[in-house]
Design a protein around this motif. Structure first.
Motif, short mmCIF file in Angstrom:
data_model
loop_
_atom_site.label_atom_id
_atom_site.label_comp_id
_atom_site.label_asym_id
_atom_site.label_seq_id
_atom_site.Cartn_x
_atom_site.Cartn_y
_atom_site.Cartn_z
N SER A 174 54.96 110.78 -4.67
CA SER A 174 54.63 111.37 -3.31
C SER A 174 53.09 110.89 -3.30
O SER A 174 52.57 110.51 -2.52
N VAL A 175 52.23 111.09 -4.63
CA VAL A 175 50.78 110.76 -4.61
C VAL A 175 50.47 109.36 -4.45
O VAL A 175 49.69 108.91 -3.51
N MET A 176 51.38 108.58 -5.19
CA MET A 176 51.42 106.95 -4.76
C MET A 176 51.88 106.64 -3.37
O MET A 176 50.79 105.82 -2.81
N GLN A 177 52.67 107.29 -2.79
CA GLN A 177 52.84 106.99 -1.24
C GLN A 177 51.77 107.33 -0.31
O GLN A 177 51.36 106.72 0.38
N LYS A 211 49.61 104.85 1.90
CA LYS A 211 49.75 105.11 3.20
C LYS A 211 48.21 105.36 3.83
O LYS A 211 47.80 104.94 5.00
N ASN A 212 47.43 106.16 3.07
CA ASN A 212 46.14 106.30 3.53
C ASN A 212 45.03 105.31 3.31
O ASN A 212 43.70 105.75 3.62
N ARG A 213 45.38 104.40 2.48
CA ARG A 213 44.46 103.32 1.92
C ARG A 213 43.23 104.11 1.26
O ARG A 213 42.15 103.61 1.33
N ILE A 214 43.70 104.82 0.29
CA ILE A 214 42.73 105.31 -0.61
C ILE A 214 42.73 104.91 -2.10
O ILE A 214 43.93 104.83 -2.43
N SER A 215 41.82 105.13 -2.86
CA SER A 215 41.98 104.77 -4.52
C SER A 215 42.21 105.96 -5.24
O SER A 215 42.58 105.64 -6.48
N GLY A 216 42.28 107.10 -4.63
CA GLY A 216 42.23 108.49 -5.52
C GLY A 216 42.02 109.43 -4.40
O GLY A 216 41.36 109.27 -3.46
N GLY A 217 42.20 110.73 -5.07
CA GLY A 217 41.66 111.82 -4.45
C GLY A 217 41.59 113.26 -5.34
O GLY A 217 41.75 113.23 -6.35
N PRO A 218 40.78 114.20 -4.91
CA PRO A 218 40.80 115.51 -5.44
C PRO A 218 42.15 116.21 -5.42
O PRO A 218 42.87 116.29 -4.57
#
Length: 155
Positions: free
Chosen positions: A43-46, A50-57
């Motif tokens: 789900s994180v990879m999706q 989907k959001n075109r981000i390279s990571g997140g908190p």
């Protein structure tokens, strides 16, 4: 003997700090895509794709920062999953996140933040106030700030 100056009259300088915000909090992203430790890797990879981000908190139920998940963390898990021939669809991210996260102060000068990016090689820094995640500054945010400030004094 009189010393002659070849400099012309100087314009009255305006203080850029009075007219243009220079704090991290003025350029950070507040509307963040966050993850929870119990989310699955898939789900994180999706979400990253989907959001075109390279990571997140990664935050807990109280919106307290508990880590960061990145594309690199996901790729590492893909590689290990394939190597050990273990499916990963049910694996949560809690064991794969970076837990000791460097943060910076929202009141920090944007140029000091740029130096932090250079020193640490991080792509993003979360901003935490009173124990809660309030935003994130990325390298791209620093670039945007520099473009807004171009032509002014770099103080």
């Amino acid at each position: 003997m009189a010393i002659k100056s070849f400099q012309g009259a100087r314009r009255q300088q305006t203080n850029a700090e009075d007219s243009t915000p220079l704090k991290v909090s003025d350029y950070m992203t507040r509307d963040l895509i966050t993850f929870t430790p119990k989310q699955t890797i898939e789900s994180v990879m999706q979400s990253l794709i989907k959001n075109r981000i390279s990571g997140g908190p990664v935050v807990n139920e109280k919106n307290e920062l508990v880590g960061i998940i990145s594309e690199g963390d996901c790729i590492k898990q893909i590689s290990e999953s394939r190597y050990y021939n273990m499916p990963m669809q049910d694996k949560t991210i809690e064991k794969f996140i970076t837990q000791n996260v460097d943060t910076i102060d929202g009141n920090m000068n944007i140029f000091d933040a740029a130096n932090e990016f250079l020193k640490t090689k991080h792509r993003r820094f979360p901003i935490v106030e009173n124990g809660k995640l309030v935003g994130q500054i990325s390298q791209k945010d620093v670039l945007k700030a520099a473009m807004k400030l171009k032509g002014q004094t770099w103080k």
